[in-house]
Design an enzyme around this catalytic site. Structure first.
Site, mmCIF file in Angstrom:
data_model
loop_
_atom_site.group_PDB
_atom_site.id
_atom_site.type_symbol
_atom_site.label_atom_id
_atom_site.label_comp_id
_atom_site.label_asym_id
_atom_site.label_seq_id
_atom_site.Cartn_x
_atom_site.Cartn_y
_atom_site.Cartn_z
ATOM 1 N N ASN A 262 -4.305 2.708 10.177
ATOM 2 C CA ASN A 262 -5.018 3.114 8.971
ATOM 3 C C ASN A 262 -5.506 1.817 8.337
ATOM 4 O O ASN A 262 -4.864 1.253 7.467
ATOM 5 C CB ASN A 262 -4.076 3.868 8.024
ATOM 6 C CG ASN A 262 -4.734 4.163 6.686
ATOM 7 O OD1 ASN A 262 -5.964 4.146 6.565
ATOM 8 N ND2 ASN A 262 -3.926 4.425 5.673
ATOM 9 N N PRO A 263 -6.649 1.317 8.827
ATOM 10 C CA PRO A 263 -7.106 -0.001 8.363
ATOM 11 C C PRO A 263 -7.775 0.086 6.992
ATOM 12 O O PRO A 263 -8.089 1.186 6.534
ATOM 13 C CB PRO A 263 -8.142 -0.381 9.431
ATOM 14 C CG PRO A 263 -8.714 0.927 9.863
ATOM 15 C CD PRO A 263 -7.608 1.947 9.749
ATOM 16 N N PHE B 275 0.834 -1.208 0.000
ATOM 17 C CA PHE B 275 0.000 0.000 0.000
ATOM 18 C C PHE B 275 0.877 1.270 0.000
ATOM 19 O O PHE B 275 1.867 1.343 0.725
ATOM 20 C CB PHE B 275 -0.900 -0.030 1.240
ATOM 21 C CG PHE B 275 -1.868 1.116 1.341
ATOM 22 C CD1 PHE B 275 -2.974 1.192 0.507
ATOM 23 C CD2 PHE B 275 -1.688 2.114 2.283
ATOM 24 C CE1 PHE B 275 -3.875 2.251 0.594
ATOM 25 C CE2 PHE B 275 -2.581 3.176 2.388
ATOM 26 C CZ PHE B 275 -3.676 3.248 1.541
#
Ligand code: GLN
Length: 293
Positions: A200-201, A103
């Site tokens: 920050n899921p 990510f």
């Protein structure tokens, strides 16, 4: 540098500028936003020079470099994020290694880091604290906190093997490998107590994934997909946090757009109290601060 000033430049400079111009035109044809900036970033990556130095006299360009440059231009037209092409992402003024499958850090997450530092200063300084970063990705939150909070030890978890590998590499690059630890785990570690949990899921509702920018769809779905209403992992984190927090500890969490009312509902019966919500630059409620008592 504006193209109209190219009249009295040396041959080499013209070469840089003409390469940038050709790439810019290609990007524009493919509707890539910030076409000229994309071209500059890719060329500076190929040449190993900062963007501002692209126009210097001593730029060395050869066929091979030009070939590599246009290979990247072609990939960018296929919507591969710039950060995957250069292998780097900026976050909080630091540079982090990233690669396909990991990510890419987002600017709004810098607010989460700022607020965590503030909470440390207001509630814990100068005490030594332990922080858990759930879903650490390339380790950007954990490593930035390790750099910014001297008396800290940070554990980052991630289910992705590749993320853990890159996070460790980033911690070595930033010289905080002794203050950080990265473990391959879904959400929480085996055990441990922390003063602060940051996360920050994945929080995008499944049905909205198809509408995301094409570049975002090149990132790992597992880091973005938050299930039917986007709250799948948020709920698990809210349910697990109390076990891992010291009394008077904090949970600082990034959330998706319009999720605050659902989240307030979730913590109604818990000892985890939502004490503050911070907005992002687009005015969305983005960061939730909970206190455990
Ligand atoms: N903010 C991210 C995006 O722009 C989503 C990140 C997440 O789900 N945590 O896609």
């Amino acid at each position: 540098m504006p193209l109209q000033h190219s009249a009295n430049l040396s041959k080499k400079e013209i070469k840089t500028i003409s390469l940038l111009k050709v790439a810019t035109d290609i990007f524009k044809k493919h509707n890539i936003e910030d076409a000229y900036l994309n071209a500059e970033i890719l060329l500076s990556h190929i040449l190993g020079k900062e963007r501002e130095k692209l126009y210097a006299e001593d730029i060395e360009m050869d066929r091979k470099k030009i070939g590599l440059f246009f290979k990247l231009v072609k990939k960018r037209c296929r919507r591969i994020p710039l950060q995957y092409l250069t292998g780097k992402a900026n976050f909080f003024g630091y540079s982090f290694f990233v690669e396909n499958g990991v990510f890419i850090p987002r600017p709004e997450t810098e607010i989460l880091v700022e607020k965590t530092i503030e909470i440390y200063k207001n509630f814990f300084y100068p005490q030594k604290i332990k922080i858990l970063d759930i879903g650490t990705g390339c380790g950007n939150i954990a490593i930035t906190l390790a750099k910014e909070i001297e008396n800290s030890y940070i554990i980052g978890t991630d289910i992705s093997k590749k993320s853990i590998k890159i996070a460790k590499k980033n911690s070595i690059y930033h010289n905080v490998e002794k203050k950080t630890e990265f473990i391959r785990k879904n959400l929480f570690p085996e055990e441990g107590k922390f003063h602060i949990i940051v996360t920050n899921p994945p929080y995008i509702p499944k049905s909205e994934i198809k509408n995301l920018q094409q570049e975002v769809k090149k990132e790992p779905l597992i880091a973005i997909d938050g299930g039917v209403d986007g709250l799948k992992y948020i709920r698990e984190i809210l349910n697990g946090a109390e076990k891992y927090l010291y009394k008077n500890g904090f949970l600082i969490m990034e959330i998706g757009e319009n999720q605050t009312s659902l989240i307030k509902e979730e913590v109604k019966e818990k000892n985890l109290k939502l004490i503050k919500i911070e907005k992002d630059l687009q005015n969305f409620e983005r960061i939730c601060i909970f206190k455990y008592n």
